[in-house]
Design an enzyme around this catalytic site. Structure first.
Site, PDB file in Angstrom:
ATOM      1  N   CYS A  50      68.549  63.623 -56.828  1.00 52.80           N
ATOM      2  CA  CYS A  50      67.700  64.701 -56.321  1.00 52.80           C
ATOM      3  C   CYS A  50      66.249  64.253 -56.211  1.00 52.80           C
ATOM      4  O   CYS A  50      65.669  63.784 -57.197  1.00 52.80           O
ATOM      5  CB  CYS A  50      67.812  65.902 -57.262  1.00 52.80           C
ATOM      6  SG  CYS A  50      66.623  67.219 -56.925  1.00 52.80           S
ATOM      7  N   TRP A  83      75.078  71.900 -61.534  1.00 51.66           N
ATOM      8  CA  TRP A  83      75.083  70.482 -61.833  1.00 51.66           C
ATOM      9  C   TRP A  83      75.872  70.275 -63.129  1.00 51.66           C
ATOM     10  O   TRP A  83      75.828  71.116 -64.026  1.00 51.66           O
ATOM     11  CB  TRP A  83      73.662  69.961 -62.017  1.00 51.66           C
ATOM     12  CG  TRP A  83      72.850  69.934 -60.756  1.00 51.66           C
ATOM     13  CD1 TRP A  83      72.123  70.962 -60.230  1.00 51.66           C
ATOM     14  CD2 TRP A  83      72.692  68.828 -59.868  1.00 51.66           C
ATOM     15  NE1 TRP A  83      71.513  70.563 -59.071  1.00 51.66           N
ATOM     16  CE2 TRP A  83      71.840  69.262 -58.824  1.00 51.66           C
ATOM     17  CE3 TRP A  83      73.167  67.519 -59.856  1.00 51.66           C
ATOM     18  CZ2 TRP A  83      71.462  68.422 -57.778  1.00 51.66           C
ATOM     19  CZ3 TRP A  83      72.792  66.688 -58.819  1.00 51.66           C
ATOM     20  CH2 TRP A  83      71.948  67.132 -57.785  1.00 51.66           C
ATOM     21  N   THR A 117      69.203  74.629 -60.617  1.00 52.21           N
ATOM     22  CA  THR A 117      68.533  73.480 -60.033  1.00 52.21           C
ATOM     23  C   THR A 117      68.079  72.479 -61.086  1.00 52.21           C
ATOM     24  O   THR A 117      67.818  72.820 -62.234  1.00 52.21           O
ATOM     25  CB  THR A 117      67.318  73.933 -59.207  1.00 52.21           C
ATOM     26  OG1 THR A 117      66.383  74.619 -60.073  1.00 52.21           O
ATOM     27  CG2 THR A 117      67.724  74.861 -58.077  1.00 52.21           C
ATOM     28  N   VAL A 118      67.984  71.219 -60.634  1.00 53.12           N
ATOM     29  CA  VAL A 118      67.301  70.183 -61.397  1.00 53.12           C
ATOM     30  C   VAL A 118      66.016  69.839 -60.637  1.00 53.12           C
ATOM     31  O   VAL A 118      65.968  69.992 -59.418  1.00 53.12           O
ATOM     32  CB  VAL A 118      68.180  68.912 -61.540  1.00 53.12           C
ATOM     33  CG1 VAL A 118      69.337  69.162 -62.473  1.00 53.12           C
ATOM     34  CG2 VAL A 118      68.662  68.392 -60.201  1.00 53.12           C
ATOM     35  N   TYR A 181      64.724  68.797 -44.975  1.00 50.49           N
ATOM     36  CA  TYR A 181      65.762  69.813 -45.191  1.00 50.49           C
ATOM     37  C   TYR A 181      65.749  70.852 -44.068  1.00 50.49           C
ATOM     38  O   TYR A 181      66.803  71.360 -43.681  1.00 50.49           O
ATOM     39  CB  TYR A 181      65.551  70.497 -46.547  1.00 50.49           C
ATOM     40  CG  TYR A 181      65.914  69.631 -47.722  1.00 50.49           C
ATOM     41  CD1 TYR A 181      67.194  69.669 -48.281  1.00 50.49           C
ATOM     42  CD2 TYR A 181      64.991  68.764 -48.293  1.00 50.49           C
ATOM     43  CE1 TYR A 181      67.536  68.869 -49.355  1.00 50.49           C
ATOM     44  CE2 TYR A 181      65.312  67.959 -49.373  1.00 50.49           C
ATOM     45  CZ  TYR A 181      66.589  68.013 -49.897  1.00 50.49           C
ATOM     46  OH  TYR A 181      66.927  67.213 -50.954  1.00 50.49           O
TER      47      TYR A 181
END
Length: 340
Positions: A50, A83, A117-118, A181
């Site tokens: 990521c 995740w 999220t990370v 993105y």
């Protein structure tokens, strides 16, 4: 070897709009949000795949926070829920004792309504997520964790340059970091083309800026360079083809290509970048873009180690500081082969 992942949908009708509502609790020197900076109390959860998490890995290395902030790494793929810690024995994080990052989110917010999220920073004693506000996390590493930074840590967010760093970061986020993105997840031709034009217009602007100076702001590495680098590192392996950002490869943009290689060859950048995990993440997880889940064999990445010539522009990578020492054995990534 790749694994399949039951993935969510990423392409949106029309223009892609990123959810920027994060957990804004901060870990500070004075603990004003209830979380004071303390050695050993927190665990940074990241994924090398990521780009947003990669930033925290770079800054943690540059500032020498490894000894006070432990690191948990998720695998390169995830499913619709979370995740996962599939790189660890038994698929469980050895410190938090959980198989999914989602468990730390729900421990604090049982009805957490957003994506998992990370990066995220978790309070180890309670097992609860503290923050996933990736942009603020790295700034706080620079400004709130100063007592525990290594001797010789660079100034990544110096007060005299903060306004300019913030201005550059905003433009780079809008048009480049998130711009790729907006190309890849666009749901209409018009939205894609608008994002494409903004992306390459900004890359042209960056080319002009970096043609005469080694770093984005000032004559040393700053937070601005960290944020741009993680997108550039993914450009040819992923964004050029997978996200249709194909006017030019990074390796066909001489100034940006030399700039990216300069950073990659700087301790803290290349040694936190895992191209294998990067490719596996995007091509396996985004099944609505790449339905077969096939991961491209190329491109050849050894050219990241070729001379860049940016030293001729001057600049001092770490300012009055020093390079970080080599990463601990447990945190090393596969090295690219040195060219013959």
């Amino acid at each position: 070897m790749t694994k399949s992942a039951e993935s969510g949908s990423y392409v949106e009708p029309g223009e892609f709009k990123r959810d920027t509502n994060y957990i804004t609790t901060r870990i500070t020197a004075d603990g004003r949000d209830g979380y004071a900076v303390e050695p050993g109390r927190y665990r940074l959860i990241a994924a090398r795949a990521c780009p947003w998490a990669n930033r925290t890995l770079i800054v943690r290395r540059l500032l020498g926070l490894e000894g006070v902030l432990s690191l948990g790494l998720c695998g390169p793929t995830h499913d619709k829920l979370s995740w996962t810690f599939d790189l660890d024995p038994g698929g469980v994080d050895p410190v938090l004792g959980i198989p999914r990052l989602r468990d730390a989110y729900l421990a604090r917010f049982p009805d957490y309504p957003r994506g998992i999220t990370v990066p995220a920073v978790v309070d180890v004693p309670t097992g609860q997520v503290v923050t996933n506000d990736y942009a603020q996390i790295t700034l706080d590493f620079s400004t709130e964790w100063t007592e525990f930074q290594r001797a010789g840590a660079p100034q990544l967010y110096p007060e005299a340059l903060r306004a300019e760093i913030d201005e550059v970061n905003l433009a780079v986020f809008r048009d480049v970091n998130n711009g790729v993105y907006r190309c890849g997840f666009a749901g209409s031709q018009d939205a894609y083309e608008a994002a494409y034009d903004r992306l390459f217009n900004r890359l042209d602007w960056l080319t002009e800026r970096l043609a005469t100076q080694r770093y984005l702001v000032g004559d040393t590495i700053t937070e601005a360079d960290v944020r741009l680098f993680t997108t550039l590192a993914r450009f040819d392996p992923v964004y050029h083809g997978h996200f249709k950002c194909n006017r030019s490869k990074l390796s066909e943009m001489p100034v940006l290509w030399a700039y990216a290689r300069d950073l990659y060859q700087t301790p803290g950048f290349g040694d936190t970048t895992d191209f294998g995990q990067i490719k596996e993440h995007y091509y396996v997880v985004h099944r609505d873009i790449n339905p077969t889940g096939i991961v491209p064999k190329g491109p050849d990445l050894e050219n990241w180690l070729t001379p860049h010539g940016r030293e001729a522009l001057g600049g001092r990578p770490f300012g009055d500081g020093t390079p970080p020492p080599p990463p601990a054995l447990a945190e090393r990534v596969p090295a690219l082969r040195q060219p013959d």
